[in-house]
Write an enzyme that holds these catalytic residues in place. Structure first.
Site: not given
Ligand SMILES: [Zn+2]
Length: 254
Positions: A71, A122, A126, A217
């Site tokens: 991510d 995503h 964010h 991540h």
């Protein structure tokens, strides 16, 4: 499940008012008034909550396979290194990219695809803190602007991952209208807040099993000792235990 929950939320408030006029019972009244709201809140905030917006949390496989998901990219420093590591281990992964970063680095989005990996959505910015209570317009904008950004790199994502797994009352409908599915995880590495890559790898390897969706991540928000290094060590540890990293077919997801 969302509509029944909203029905019980409204019905509970009416019942609380009626009960109060008949016989005041503070705890019963409080339970009726906000019981369903607390259930909704739990399923909004808990990454494993399924009643507000269902998310895939694992996949079916008879083999020792996992789905590695990375991510918060793309990142001009990390993504190229991670792509090389994946190549070296013949591993495939899905990169859940943030739209505004993808818009700045469309070449990296294209490179992720060219190297045989998958791009997921995503959000555009964010928004971690207030996504759970964002308006319908904000949720739609996060999705549409993110989609537009990813398309500039040639990606046509079919999976969406909410920021830190937090859902929103409007999310399920917004995703369905755009043909996007929601993907969570069932193995969380906590790499984002760790300072020790060995600790990250140990945490994943303790929980990993065939069909696991592993959350990792990339990017500058991470500790430099963990950034990229944890993925490098994890790929070696997975290979050592006979696991391969695949991108599952839609029908395998559960
Ligand atoms: Zn994220």
């Amino acid at each position: 499940m969302l509509r029944p929950l909203l029905f019980f939320s409204v019905a509970g408030k009416l019942a609380a008012v009626i009960l109060w006029t008949v016989k005041p019972m503070p705890w019963v009244g409080l339970g009726c008034f906000c019981g369903a709201d607390l259930v909704i809140l739990y399923h909004l905030l808990a990454p494993w909550g399924q009643w507000v917006c269902p998310a895939f949390m694992r996949f079916e496989t008879p083999r020792k396979e996992i789905w590695l998901t990375i991510d918060d990219g793309p990142d001009e420093t990390d993504t190229p290194q991670i792509l090389d590591l994946l190549d070296a281990h013949r591993a495939r992964a899905t990169f859940f990219l943030i739209g505004e970063r993808a818009a700045r680095l469309p070449g990296l989005v294209a490179e992720i695809l060219r190297r045989g990996h998958q791009v997921g959505h995503h959000t555009q910015t964010h928004p971690t803190r207030l996504f759970w209570c964002a308006s319908s317009a904000r949720v739609n904008a996060e999705i549409d602007e993110g989609l537009a950004a990813l398309r500039t790199g040639g990606a046509a994502p079919k999976w969406f991952r909410p920021p830190v797994g937090i859902k929103n009352l409007y999310l399920a409908g917004a995703l369905a209208r755009r043909g996007l599915g929601c993907v969570g995880w069932n193995v969380r590495s906590h790499d984002f807040k760790s300072r020790n890559p060995e600790e990250v790898v140990a945490r994943v390897m303790k929980e990993v099993a065939p069909g696991a969706i592993v959350l990792m991540h990339e990017g500058r928000g991470m500790d430099p000792r963990v950034r990229v290094h944890a993925i490098s060590r994890l790929l070696a540890a997975l290979a050592g235990r006979g696991f391969s990293c695949v991108v599952p077919e839609d029908g395998q997801l559960r």
